[in-house]
Design a protein around this motif. Structure first.
Motif, mmCIF file in Angstrom:
data_model
loop_
_atom_site.group_PDB
_atom_site.id
_atom_site.type_symbol
_atom_site.label_atom_id
_atom_site.label_comp_id
_atom_site.label_asym_id
_atom_site.label_seq_id
_atom_site.Cartn_x
_atom_site.Cartn_y
_atom_site.Cartn_z
ATOM 1 N N LEU A 116 -5.036 1.442 -5.625
ATOM 2 C CA LEU A 116 -4.867 -0.014 -5.640
ATOM 3 C C LEU A 116 -5.863 -0.686 -6.592
ATOM 4 N N GLU B 43 -6.218 5.894 -1.446
ATOM 5 C CA GLU B 43 -5.332 4.729 -1.500
ATOM 6 C C GLU B 43 -6.061 3.540 -2.123
ATOM 7 N N SER C 254 0.839 -1.202 0.000
ATOM 8 C CA SER C 254 0.000 0.000 0.000
ATOM 9 C C SER C 254 0.876 1.255 0.000
#
Length: 555
Positions: free
Chosen positions: A474, A470, A456
């Motif tokens: 991803l 985030e 991450s």
């Protein structure tokens, strides 16, 4: 409007380019200044060596000759030329003034030498004045760009000025045919002066001809190359100027040894298709062509700013709000392209430019090299990443650090979602300052793209990031294309993020505080503003002309 070749009068005068061009003026001033410097050196050397010769006859003789009229006149002439040199060395001088100096100044210098030679012992006038005239004419022909006709004209006029001044100041003598007599001295000077004029004309013709060939070599169709901006695996990029519009343009040159016929055909097709893209976040392509000797080129919008690779190298990881702003511009560019059936295939930080102002917008993002296929194997590009590429069937297209998994396993079947994966990798780079996967080889990087889940961004960065942002990054990096956004979905997701926005005020403050560092970095990266060196390029017939579109204001 004057053409780039100049008028007949300009060519006879030795002017390259149109009258008043700043680059021609600066070059001529540098050459004329150097010419004056050499003349000062020659005059000073003659004076010093003459005084040393008298010193051999004794110190008293040496001191007496310092006040000799010839010595004083020679020294005064040298000081006058030194003042001229100083005048030319400081400040900008007009083009006509520079040409007047190097032409009229040469003639007047020859006349002054003629006025001084009567002070020499009998029979020495021609022996001293002739080599000085020869040195002056040869130095001028070598230093100052000029046509052969103009150089010969200045040489003959200088010879005439020397001979007339000598004839008026020398005593007639009892026997005009005596070696030391005035007539013999003047005829000797005239004969040698004519010979030197012709010789220096030949020198100018050779040098002027080479200058013209270099100038023509730096022209491609309607574009004149001005400054080399950089060079990568597939050729060099130059800042150029359109001959008529005077619009700053970027021209990329692809030498034939770096692109096969198949690559060129595909390249041309995609240039035409890409030229129809009108999104303000997509670089505008203006023109393309190929010269008779096989050099392919295309002209595009000139973007005077850093790419995202430069941005992170200068300023490190970026604020989430600014990254959202950058991604939004990239996604808008990709949305239009994907709707037209075009896939970029090489989205990476080095292919995204950012500028302080463009089209009234601050922190403007531009996606470049859209669908421009490359054909190189294991060659590092200007951004330090390895280009695995190209136009052949079943070949991997892109840069390993930003390759989608399907671009590795099925490169012929990629669609726009491969660009979304690369965009996610760019977002990761902007947030963390590093790539998604770091490995020791291309094979390891590709294996990570295929099988390894990314760490991450917050863990990689070592500090927290907005959770929803985030998660968006991803999702862009999902292994399966169906699990990623499309361009429309990505834009909607970016708009829904709970991230502190990057405002115009933020952008303006950043550019005010960091702009000088950015420009200094770019100058050092380009190696200064050295113009391109001579290139074996014949002015070519273009393959096609694209509609002039996009923004054309100076960046």
């Amino acid at each position: 409007m004057a053409s780039t070749n100049g008028t007949l009068l300009h060519r006879l005068l030795g002017w390259t380019g149109s009258f008043g061009m700043s680059d021609a003026r600066a070059f001529l001033q540098a050459r004329v200044t150097f010419y004056a410097k050499i003349i000062v050196g020659i005059l000073a050397s003659f004076w010093v060596f003459a005084r040393l010769g008298y010193l051999a006859h004794g110190y008293d003789v040496f001191l007496a000759t310092l006040l000799d009229p010839l010595s004083i006149a020679h020294l005064a002439l040298t000081i006058g030329m030194a003042l001229d040199w100083a005048f030319l060395s400081h400040g900008e001088r007009k083009l006509w003034m520079l040409h007047a100096y190097e032409s009229v100044g040469t003639i007047m210098l020859s006349a002054l030498i003629g006025l001084m030679v009567h002070m020499l012992p009998d029979g020495m006038s021609a022996m001293v004045a002739t080599p000085m005239l020869a040195l002056i004419l040869v130095v001028r022909a070598s230093m100052v760009p000029s046509s052969a006709v103009r150089t010969i004209a200045i040489g003959l006029t200088s010879t005439a000025a020397l001979c007339v001044a000598t004839y008026l100041t020398l005593e007639p003598g009892a026997d005009p045919l005596d070696f030391g007599g005035r007539a013999v001295q003047v005829v000797t000077m005239a004969g040698w002066g004519v010979a030197f004029s012709v010789i220096t004309g030949i020198i100018s013709r050779v040098i002027y001809g080479l200058t013209e060939r270099v100038r023509e070599a730096l022209e491609l169709g309607q574009y004149r190359l001005v400054e080399k901006l950089g060079e990568g695996a597939m050729g060099a990029v130059y800042r150029a100027e359109h001959a008529l519009l005077k619009r700053p343009t970027a021209v990329k040159l692809l030498p034939p040894d770096k692109a096969g016929d198949e690559a060129i055909r595909r390249f041309e097709r995609e240039v035409v298709e890409t030229s129809n893209l009108a999104n303000p976040h997509t670089v505008a392509i203006y023109d393309f062509g190929r010269t008779p000797d096989g050099l392919f080129y295309y002209a595009m919008e000139y973007l005077d700013g850093p790419d995202l690779q430069d941005l992170v190298e200068i300023d490190g990881p970026q604020a989430p709000g600014r990254v959202v702003h950058i991604l939004h511009g990239m996604a808008e560019s990709l949305r239009e392209a994907h709707a037209e059936g075009l896939v970029h295939r090489d989205v990476k930080p080095a292919n995204v430019m950012i500028m302080d102002h463009r089209g009234g917008l601050t922190d403007m993002v531009k996606l470049v090299d859209f669908g421009l296929v490359q054909e190189v194997h294991g060659v590092k590009g200007a951004d330090g990443t390895e280009n695995v590429l190209a136009s052949r069937e079943h070949a991997i297209v892109g840069t390993p650090l930003y390759l989608a998994p399907e671009a590795i396993t099925a490169p012929d079947d990629v669609d726009g979602r491969a660009d979304i994966y690369a965009l996610g990798a760019v977002a990761y780079f902007l947030l963390t300052g590093g790539p998604v996967f770091e490995a020791q080889s291309v094979v390891e990087v590709c294996a990570d793209h295929l099988h390894s889940p990314p760490v991450s961004p917050s863990v990689r960065l070592g500090k927290s990031l907005p959770t929803d942002f985030e998660a968006l990054v991803l999702r862009c990096l999902a292994k399966e294309p169906g699990d990623r956004f499309d361009a429309d979905g990505l834009i909607a997701a970016l708009d829904a993020l709970d991230v502190a926005p990057w405002t115009d005020t933020d952008a303006q403050a950043w550019w005010r505080s960091t702009g000088n560092a950015v420009h200094g970095y770019l100058e050092s990266k380009r190696g200064g503003s050295t113009p391109p060196g001579p290139m074996s390029v014949t002015i070519g017939q273009r393959h096609g002309t694209l509609p002039l579109g996009g923004e054309t204001d100076k960046v």
